[in-house]
Every structure is written in C-alpha cells, then in structure tokens.
Design a protein around this motif. Structure first.
Motif, PDB file in Angstrom:
ATOM      1  N   ASN A 146       0.797  -1.225   0.000  1.00 57.02           N
ATOM      2  CA  ASN A 146       0.000   0.000   0.000  1.00 57.02           C
ATOM      3  C   ASN A 146       0.830   1.275   0.000  1.00 57.02           C
ATOM      4  O   ASN A 146       0.359   2.315   0.439  1.00 57.02           O
ATOM      5  CB  ASN A 146      -0.943  -0.001   1.209  1.00 57.02           C
ATOM      6  CG  ASN A 146      -1.963  -1.103   1.126  1.00 57.02           C
ATOM      7  OD1 ASN A 146      -2.577  -1.310   0.080  1.00 57.02           O
ATOM      8  ND2 ASN A 146      -2.145  -1.828   2.218  1.00 57.02           N
ATOM      9  N   VAL A 147       2.087   1.188  -0.463  1.00 58.35           N
ATOM     10  CA  VAL A 147       2.951   2.373  -0.462  1.00 58.35           C
ATOM     11  C   VAL A 147       3.644   2.487  -1.807  1.00 58.35           C
ATOM     12  O   VAL A 147       3.685   1.541  -2.601  1.00 58.35           O
ATOM     13  CB  VAL A 147       4.008   2.299   0.662  1.00 58.35           C
ATOM     14  CG1 VAL A 147       3.359   2.331   2.036  1.00 58.35           C
ATOM     15  CG2 VAL A 147       4.874   1.053   0.511  1.00 58.35           C
ATOM     16  N   LEU A 148       4.188   3.675  -2.081  1.00 56.07           N
ATOM     17  CA  LEU A 148       4.905   3.909  -3.331  1.00 56.07           C
ATOM     18  C   LEU A 148       6.357   3.464  -3.262  1.00 56.07           C
ATOM     19  O   LEU A 148       6.907   2.971  -4.237  1.00 56.07           O
ATOM     20  CB  LEU A 148       4.842   5.384  -3.714  1.00 56.07           C
ATOM     21  CG  LEU A 148       3.474   5.941  -4.087  1.00 56.07           C
ATOM     22  CD1 LEU A 148       3.592   7.402  -4.487  1.00 56.07           C
ATOM     23  CD2 LEU A 148       2.835   5.139  -5.200  1.00 56.07           C
ATOM     24  N   PHE A 149       6.999   3.691  -2.124  1.00 55.29           N
ATOM     25  CA  PHE A 149       8.362   3.208  -1.964  1.00 55.29           C
ATOM     26  C   PHE A 149       8.677   3.049  -0.484  1.00 55.29           C
ATOM     27  O   PHE A 149       7.991   3.602   0.380  1.00 55.29           O
ATOM     28  CB  PHE A 149       9.386   4.123  -2.646  1.00 55.29           C
ATOM     29  CG  PHE A 149       9.443   5.538  -2.126  1.00 55.29           C
ATOM     30  CD1 PHE A 149      10.182   5.862  -0.993  1.00 55.29           C
ATOM     31  CD2 PHE A 149       8.775   6.556  -2.780  1.00 55.29           C
ATOM     32  CE1 PHE A 149      10.240   7.172  -0.524  1.00 55.29           C
ATOM     33  CE2 PHE A 149       8.821   7.869  -2.330  1.00 55.29           C
ATOM     34  CZ  PHE A 149       9.560   8.169  -1.197  1.00 55.29           C
ATOM     35  N   ALA A 162       6.295   4.601 -12.346  1.00 60.16           N
ATOM     36  CA  ALA A 162       6.186   6.006 -11.940  1.00 60.16           C
ATOM     37  C   ALA A 162       6.724   6.223 -10.536  1.00 60.16           C
ATOM     38  O   ALA A 162       7.344   7.249 -10.249  1.00 60.16           O
ATOM     39  CB  ALA A 162       4.738   6.478 -12.038  1.00 60.16           C
ATOM     40  N   SER A 163       6.510   5.257  -9.652  1.00 53.86           N
ATOM     41  CA  SER A 163       7.027   5.405  -8.293  1.00 53.86           C
ATOM     42  C   SER A 163       8.541   5.259  -8.259  1.00 53.86           C
ATOM     43  O   SER A 163       9.185   5.654  -7.278  1.00 53.86           O
ATOM     44  CB  SER A 163       6.372   4.393  -7.348  1.00 53.86           C
ATOM     45  OG  SER A 163       6.676   3.068  -7.754  1.00 53.86           O
ATOM     46  N   LEU A 167      11.054   7.433  -6.014  1.00 53.49           N
ATOM     47  CA  LEU A 167      12.180   6.896  -5.248  1.00 53.49           C
ATOM     48  C   LEU A 167      13.474   7.617  -5.610  1.00 53.49           C
ATOM     49  O   LEU A 167      14.246   8.003  -4.733  1.00 53.49           O
ATOM     50  CB  LEU A 167      12.324   5.397  -5.515  1.00 53.49           C
ATOM     51  CG  LEU A 167      13.526   4.723  -4.847  1.00 53.49           C
ATOM     52  CD1 LEU A 167      13.429   4.811  -3.328  1.00 53.49           C
ATOM     53  CD2 LEU A 167      13.647   3.269  -5.292  1.00 53.49           C
ATOM     54  N   CYS A 168      13.709   7.826  -6.914  1.00 50.37           N
ATOM     55  CA  CYS A 168      14.939   8.513  -7.331  1.00 50.37           C
ATOM     56  C   CYS A 168      14.993   9.938  -6.794  1.00 50.37           C
ATOM     57  O   CYS A 168      16.043  10.392  -6.315  1.00 50.37           O
ATOM     58  CB  CYS A 168      15.041   8.518  -8.854  1.00 50.37           C
ATOM     59  SG  CYS A 168      15.389   6.892  -9.582  1.00 50.37           S
ATOM     60  N   LEU A 188      12.237  16.515 -15.570  1.00 52.03           N
ATOM     61  CA  LEU A 188      11.448  15.342 -15.941  1.00 52.03           C
ATOM     62  C   LEU A 188       9.967  15.656 -16.107  1.00 52.03           C
ATOM     63  O   LEU A 188       9.190  14.781 -16.494  1.00 52.03           O
ATOM     64  CB  LEU A 188      11.602  14.260 -14.859  1.00 52.03           C
ATOM     65  CG  LEU A 188      13.004  13.696 -14.670  1.00 52.03           C
ATOM     66  CD1 LEU A 188      13.074  12.897 -13.376  1.00 52.03           C
ATOM     67  CD2 LEU A 188      13.400  12.836 -15.851  1.00 52.03           C
ATOM     68  N   VAL A 189       9.578  16.901 -15.791  1.00 53.53           N
ATOM     69  CA  VAL A 189       8.162  17.305 -15.765  1.00 53.53           C
ATOM     70  C   VAL A 189       7.397  16.339 -14.861  1.00 53.53           C
ATOM     71  O   VAL A 189       6.370  15.765 -15.226  1.00 53.53           O
ATOM     72  CB  VAL A 189       7.547  17.349 -17.174  1.00 53.53           C
ATOM     73  CG1 VAL A 189       6.232  18.115 -17.140  1.00 53.53           C
ATOM     74  CG2 VAL A 189       8.490  17.991 -18.163  1.00 53.53           C
ATOM     75  N   ALA A 190       7.937  16.140 -13.653  1.00 52.57           N
ATOM     76  CA  ALA A 190       7.355  15.227 -12.680  1.00 52.57           C
ATOM     77  C   ALA A 190       6.970  15.992 -11.425  1.00 52.57           C
ATOM     78  O   ALA A 190       7.447  17.102 -11.180  1.00 52.57           O
ATOM     79  CB  ALA A 190       8.370  14.128 -12.312  1.00 52.57           C
TER      80      ALA A 190
END
Length: 318
Positions: A146-149, A162-163, A167-168, A188-190
């Motif tokens: 249930n987490v992205l990283f 995407a996650s 992380l990076c 990165l347009v993130a």
C-alpha cells in the motif's frame, strides 16, 4: 567536476527488463553540470540482454560494475515469480551491499533483492500485481503493498515505474538537497515529491475524474505559499466542497491538504536555505510559516534537524 567526486550508479539489466524501469534511474542520475553522477548500465555479462515489451538492451558492462558502484538499481523485469536471478547476480548484489553500496529496486526488481536475503525482516514493496507473490515466495520479507516506496537505509524498494521516479527524487533529496531534486523533477516534468506512504494506484470500479483538477490546484498553491492558504481556499480553487477535497487530496498525495501545504513550505524553505543568504526569520516569512520559531518547529517535525544545521549541510559550495 572531477570524476573522482562523481557518485557512481549502476543500473543492473536482467532478462525481461522493463524499458521504463531501466530508463528512469539512467535518466534521473545522468551526468550533467547539476548532477554529479556517473551511470553505468550493466548485465550479468556484457552484450545483449533480452528485455520485455519487445525490446533488448546492449550493455557495455558486466557484474564488475557492481564492484564499482555506490548505488545499484535493479529495474523491474518480467515473470519475477518464476525463478530467482542467476547465482552470480545474487552473489554480486550481496557483495556490493557488504561493500557499502545502496541497493534500490524498481517494481519487480524487489524479487532480485529478496533473493539475496537482504530484505529478510525488512519492509519492502513492489508493483501491486506482484505483492502477494513476493510475500509468498519470500515469507521473511515484510511486504507492504500500500505504499509507493520504502527506504530501509541500505536497501530501497518501489512500486511501479512512476514510483521509481518518486524513489529517485527521494534519494536525490537525501544526497544533494531539495534544490537538486526539484531541479530534476522540473527537468522530468514530474511531481516534485509524493509521499512514500501514499497508496499505490490499483484498479478501481469507479474512475477518478478529479486528478488533473487537483494537480492544477497543487500547482496553484505552490506559487502562493507565502500567502494565507486554507482548506476552504484550496477547495474553492478545485471547485469542490472542502470535505470532498480533503478526502480526494489525501488519496492523491498521501497527505491531508494542510499537511501537504506545510511540507511544501518546508521544502521551499530548504531551497532558500541552500541557495540564499536570507535569515531564518526572513525565510519563514517568505514561505508562509510566519516566524523563525514556527519554521524551526516544522523543520524538526518533518526533517529531524534545524534550519541552521540543514544550511551547513547543503549550502552552495559545500
């Protein structure tokens, strides 16, 4: 910058590697004036590696790159639950970790790290589709789907592609400061940051049509951090009720609206501490936190340090 000061990053391409997962760390940590990194893409041996999605990779380096690297990324790969990576790959990852390198997995790359035993007893995540398979294959790993990283210090894991960007950027913030990670995010347009504890996006029976509208509201708020921002004003910009905005905002970012605003203000303060000579009081006023005391309080809560210590660590030229 002399090459001796470059941070060395290896991207380990395994059979079936997913192209986005390979490209993310290679692009985020690419060598440029603002990024003191050198990247080497490697495989179990130099030469052609068959990837996923119809692509293959010609890598110039073998496992000796893991002996050279300060950070080793393991991108996701197809069918990770069928068999462990080759023995020499597992041994090279263990040796790199023992030497002091950080190991970071994107998506199903977590299976390769789990095969080393280095995730035993630790929290880890992977793409939601494979989370149960990871837990079943490696029962000693505390899988959190249930987490992205998850950052466990010397070993890090992330969910889908995407996650991997999240992380990076998280790793960049820790190594170079928020200005460098924000610069990379803009390139990165993130999104500049998302909470590692944010829930993964899993299939839903009802679509979520407000994501783009809320992204616009977040961007609007980022340009007005020095002004009074309330739940009501944010919801009004998004054209929904405060209750709906609160609920959907938390789903989208992992934070309540005002938690997100506070963290955005702290991040802006971090960038000003890194890039300017303004006093703590001046910065607190400029980012909307009012007083130096308030800024110090939030700095301690969010980062576990003081603005002065942060400035000494990340100020320009250090």
């Amino acid at each position: 910058m002399p090459s001796s000061r470059f941070r060395r990053v290896a991207v380990l391409v395994l059979e079936g590697a997913k192209p986005l997962d390979v490209g993310i760390p290679a692009q985020v940590f690419t060598t440029r004036a603002s990024m003191p990194y050198e990247v080497r893409v490697c495989g179990a041996a130099p030469g052609l590696v068959t990837g996923g999605d119809g692509l293959s990779y010609h890598v110039a380096h073998g496992l000796e790159a893991l002996e050279w690297a300060d950070v080793v990324f393991v991108p996701g790969y197809r069918f990770p639950d069928r068999e462990d990576p080759p023995g020499p790959v597992v041994a090279a990852l263990v040796a790199a970790h023992e030497r002091g390198a950080r190991l970071a997995a994107i998506s199903t790359g977590a299976f390769a790290l789990a095969a080393t035993g280095l995730l035993d007893g630790r929290r880890a995540t992977t793409h939601w589709h494979y989370a149960r398979a990871l837990a079943a294959r490696y029962p000693l790993v505390r899988v959190d789907e249930n987490v992205l990283f998850v950052d466990e210090g010397s070993v890090l894991t992330s969910a889908g592609a995407a996650s991997g960007i999240d992380l990076c950027l998280h790793m960049l913030r820790g190594e170079l400061g928020v200005a460098a990670s924000n610069h990379a995010a803009r390139r990165l347009v993130a999104a500049p940051y998302r909470s590692g504890g944010q829930a993964q996006y899993v299939p839903r029976s009802v679509p979520e049509p407000l994501g783009e509208r809320f992204a616009a509201t977040r961007e609007w708020a980022l340009h007005r951090l020095g002004e009074p921002l309330s739940l009501e004003s944010l919801a009004r910009h998004a054209a929904v009720s405060p209750r709906t905005f609160s609920r959907r905002f938390a789903e989208d970012t992992g934070y309540t609206p005002m938690q997100w605003v506070t963290r955005a203000r702290v991040d802006l303060a971090r960038e000003l501490l890194e890039r300017s000579e303004r006093s703590v009081e001046q910065i607190a006023d400029e980012v909307g936190l009012g007083t130096g005391t308030n800024l110090r309080l939030h700095f301690q809560r969010v980062l576990g340090t003081t603005p002065s210590d942060y400035r000494r660590t990340f100020a320009r030229g250090e």
